[in-house]
Design a protein around this motif. Structure first.
Motif, PDB file in Angstrom:
ATOM      1  N   SER A 232     -99.080 -13.356   2.211  1.00  0.00           N
ATOM      2  CA  SER A 232     -99.913 -12.637   3.178  1.00  0.00           C
ATOM      3  C   SER A 232     -99.022 -11.924   4.193  1.00  0.00           C
ATOM      4  N   ARG A 233     -99.582 -10.953   4.871  1.00  0.00           N
ATOM      5  CA  ARG A 233     -98.807 -10.164   5.817  1.00  0.00           C
ATOM      6  C   ARG A 233     -98.448 -10.991   7.048  1.00  0.00           C
ATOM      7  N   THR A 234     -97.228 -10.820   7.538  1.00  0.00           N
ATOM      8  CA  THR A 234     -96.736 -11.627   8.650  1.00  0.00           C
ATOM      9  C   THR A 234     -96.852 -10.917   9.988  1.00  0.00           C
ATOM     10  N   ALA A 235     -97.364  -9.675  10.001  1.00  0.00           N
ATOM     11  CA  ALA A 235     -97.472  -8.928  11.254  1.00  0.00           C
ATOM     12  C   ALA A 235     -98.544  -7.852  11.129  1.00  0.00           C
ATOM     13  N   ASP A 236     -99.017  -7.394  12.281  1.00  0.00           N
ATOM     14  CA  ASP A 236     -99.894  -6.228  12.344  1.00  0.00           C
ATOM     15  C   ASP A 236     -99.042  -4.967  12.389  1.00  0.00           C
ATOM     16  N   VAL A 237     -99.549  -3.896  11.808  1.00  0.00           N
ATOM     17  CA  VAL A 237     -98.980  -2.563  12.011  1.00  0.00           C
ATOM     18  C   VAL A 237    -100.060  -1.738  12.703  1.00  0.00           C
ATOM     19  N   VAL A 238     -99.735  -1.204  13.880  1.00  0.00           N
ATOM     20  CA  VAL A 238    -100.718  -0.498  14.708  1.00  0.00           C
ATOM     21  C   VAL A 238    -100.265   0.943  14.919  1.00  0.00           C
ATOM     22  N   ALA A 239    -101.178   1.881  14.738  1.00  0.00           N
ATOM     23  CA  ALA A 239    -100.883   3.300  14.970  1.00  0.00           C
ATOM     24  C   ALA A 239    -100.799   3.573  16.470  1.00  0.00           C
ATOM     25  N   LEU A 240     -99.655   4.034  16.935  1.00  0.00           N
ATOM     26  CA  LEU A 240     -99.500   4.411  18.340  1.00  0.00           C
ATOM     27  C   LEU A 240     -99.998   5.831  18.587  1.00  0.00           C
ATOM     28  N   THR A 241     -99.861   6.666  17.579  1.00  0.00           N
ATOM     29  CA  THR A 241    -100.395   8.020  17.594  1.00  0.00           C
ATOM     30  C   THR A 241    -101.262   8.162  16.341  1.00  0.00           C
ATOM     31  N   PRO A 242    -102.038   9.227  16.217  1.00  0.00           N
ATOM     32  CA  PRO A 242    -102.718   9.453  14.940  1.00  0.00           C
ATOM     33  C   PRO A 242    -101.693   9.475  13.807  1.00  0.00           C
ATOM     34  N   CYS A 243    -101.936   8.696  12.778  1.00  0.00           N
ATOM     35  CA  CYS A 243    -100.986   8.560  11.677  1.00  0.00           C
ATOM     36  C   CYS A 243    -101.613   8.994  10.353  1.00  0.00           C
ATOM     37  N   VAL A 244    -100.762   9.478   9.470  1.00  0.00           N
ATOM     38  CA  VAL A 244    -101.163   9.777   8.102  1.00  0.00           C
ATOM     39  C   VAL A 244    -100.244   8.985   7.184  1.00  0.00           C
ATOM     40  N   ALA A 245    -100.827   8.297   6.208  1.00  0.00           N
ATOM     41  CA  ALA A 245    -100.043   7.492   5.287  1.00  0.00           C
ATOM     42  C   ALA A 245    -100.657   7.548   3.898  1.00  0.00           C
ATOM     43  N   VAL A 246     -99.831   7.319   2.905  1.00  0.00           N
ATOM     44  CA  VAL A 246    -100.304   7.214   1.530  1.00  0.00           C
ATOM     45  C   VAL A 246    -100.494   5.736   1.203  1.00  0.00           C
TER      46      VAL A 246
ATOM     47  N   SER B 255    -105.442   2.302  16.017  1.00  0.00           N
ATOM     48  CA  SER B 255    -106.102   1.539  14.948  1.00  0.00           C
ATOM     49  C   SER B 255    -105.091   0.640  14.243  1.00  0.00           C
ATOM     50  N   VAL B 256    -105.587  -0.466  13.653  1.00  0.00           N
ATOM     51  CA  VAL B 256    -104.736  -1.381  12.900  1.00  0.00           C
ATOM     52  C   VAL B 256    -104.589  -0.845  11.476  1.00  0.00           C
ATOM     53  N   MET B 257    -103.383  -0.543  11.095  1.00  0.00           N
ATOM     54  CA  MET B 257    -103.124   0.013   9.776  1.00  0.00           C
ATOM     55  C   MET B 257    -102.977  -1.081   8.723  1.00  0.00           C
ATOM     56  N   LEU B 258    -102.308  -2.155   9.083  1.00  0.00           N
ATOM     57  CA  LEU B 258    -102.179  -3.346   8.243  1.00  0.00           C
ATOM     58  C   LEU B 258    -102.393  -4.551   9.147  1.00  0.00           C
ATOM     59  N   ARG B 259    -103.107  -5.549   8.634  1.00  0.00           N
ATOM     60  CA  ARG B 259    -103.476  -6.680   9.486  1.00  0.00           C
ATOM     61  C   ARG B 259    -102.738  -7.953   9.078  1.00  0.00           C
ATOM     62  N   GLN B 260    -102.193  -8.647  10.067  1.00  0.00           N
ATOM     63  CA  GLN B 260    -101.508  -9.910   9.851  1.00  0.00           C
ATOM     64  C   GLN B 260    -102.449 -10.912   9.185  1.00  0.00           C
ATOM     65  N   GLY B 261    -101.943 -11.624   8.171  1.00  0.00           N
ATOM     66  CA  GLY B 261    -102.732 -12.622   7.465  1.00  0.00           C
ATOM     67  C   GLY B 261    -103.456 -12.093   6.250  1.00  0.00           C
ATOM     68  N   ALA B 262    -103.560 -10.767   6.124  1.00  0.00           N
ATOM     69  CA  ALA B 262    -104.243 -10.184   4.973  1.00  0.00           C
ATOM     70  C   ALA B 262    -103.339 -10.255   3.736  1.00  0.00           C
ATOM     71  N   PRO B 263    -103.909 -10.287   2.539  1.00  0.00           N
ATOM     72  CA  PRO B 263    -103.085 -10.327   1.321  1.00  0.00           C
ATOM     73  C   PRO B 263    -102.364  -9.002   1.100  1.00  0.00           C
ATOM     74  N   GLY B 264    -101.235  -9.051   0.415  1.00  0.00           N
ATOM     75  CA  GLY B 264    -100.437  -7.853   0.167  1.00  0.00           C
ATOM     76  C   GLY B 264    -100.918  -7.093  -1.052  1.00  0.00           C
ATOM     77  N   THR B 265    -102.126  -6.610  -0.995  1.00  0.00           N
ATOM     78  CA  THR B 265    -102.708  -5.879  -2.133  1.00  0.00           C
ATOM     79  C   THR B 265    -102.218  -4.437  -2.205  1.00  0.00           C
ATOM     80  N   HIS B 266    -101.678  -3.937  -1.114  1.00  0.00           N
ATOM     81  CA  HIS B 266    -101.215  -2.551  -1.067  1.00  0.00           C
ATOM     82  C   HIS B 266    -100.175  -2.403   0.031  1.00  0.00           C
ATOM     83  N   LEU B 267     -99.528  -1.268   0.068  1.00  0.00           N
ATOM     84  CA  LEU B 267     -98.599  -0.937   1.138  1.00  0.00           C
ATOM     85  C   LEU B 267     -98.846   0.507   1.540  1.00  0.00           C
ATOM     86  N   LEU B 268     -98.174   0.950   2.587  1.00  0.00           N
ATOM     87  CA  LEU B 268     -98.361   2.302   3.098  1.00  0.00           C
ATOM     88  C   LEU B 268     -97.028   3.035   3.133  1.00  0.00           C
TER      89      LEU B 268
END
Length: 213
Positions: free
Chosen positions: A76-90, A23-36
């Motif tokens: 805006s975000r400059t890259a996608d972050v994609v989960a390679l395994t099931p991930c847990v994040a705050v 799954s995509v955890m953070l999407r490129q081009g989206a605003p930086g409203t939060h972080l993980l």
């Protein structure tokens, strides 16, 4: 990396979320409203080019912050972050995170972390230009072993979630070249492979291969 105490305090500032594998955890081009704040699992950072191609940038594991640059820059975000395994994040709200950093005096620590990532990127580019394929492969597997929090038993490490194409992108070669490199490491008993699984059977021995130039 932040201290254990600060990391615990930071995790208390947000809400825990689970991300399925791929799954995509953070999407490129989206605003930086939060972080993980990644607490479990393995993720990759990739940049989507206008042509549709994807450029591998980094792997990330537990203890890493994801998306903090866009939070600090207000871009805006400059890259996608994609989960390679099931991930847990705050999930951390941008404004609350910035306030936390200012109140705890963490700016210097985060600057040091950013500089460490820049050095990591410079080292990676240098390796692409100067080291043999099997050495780059060994170093990439060892870095993944450090990042992963799954399946570690003594001198062996089980890496999951990666396909051969992603390993190829990380070391700047073709998928066929990675297959050849893994075959070499299997032949001397250093790794075992299955679908999206690489088992490092002897970390210390692999370190010797990684040190060769």
């Amino acid at each position: 990396m932040l201290s254990d105490e600060v990391w615990r305090e930071l995790r208390d500032q947000g809400v825990t979320r689970r991300f399925p594998e791929r799954s995509v955890m953070l999407r490129q081009g989206a605003p930086g409203t939060h972080l993980l704040a990644l607490t479990s699992g393995l993720a990759k950072v990739v940049c989507r080019e206008p042509s549709g191609a994807k450029t591998w940038l980094a792997f990330r594991g537990p203890g890493d912050l994801l998306g903090e640059v866009s939070v600090f820059n207000g871009t805006s975000r400059t890259a996608d972050v994609v989960a390679l395994t099931p991930c847990v994040a705050v999930v951390l709200d941008a404004q609350r995170f910035v306030r936390f950093v200012e109140e705890r005096g963490l700016v210097i620590q985060l600057m040091r972390q950013a500089l460490a990532r820049m050095r990591e990127s410079d080292l990676y580019r240098g390796e692409l230009q100067s080291l043999p394929l099997v050495v780059r492969l060994a170093r990439t597997l060892l870095r993944l072993a450090v990042l992963t929090d799954r399946g570690t038993e003594g001198n062996s490490v089980r890496l999951t979630g990666l396909n051969q194409e992603e390993v190829a992108q990380a070391i700047g070669v073709t998928r066929n070249a990675v297959i050849s490199g893994l075959r070499q490491l299997r032949a001397v008993g250093l790794v075992e492979t299955a679908r999206r699984v690489i088992v490092i059977k002897d970390v210390k021995a692999l370190e010797c291969w990684a040190a060769a130039d």
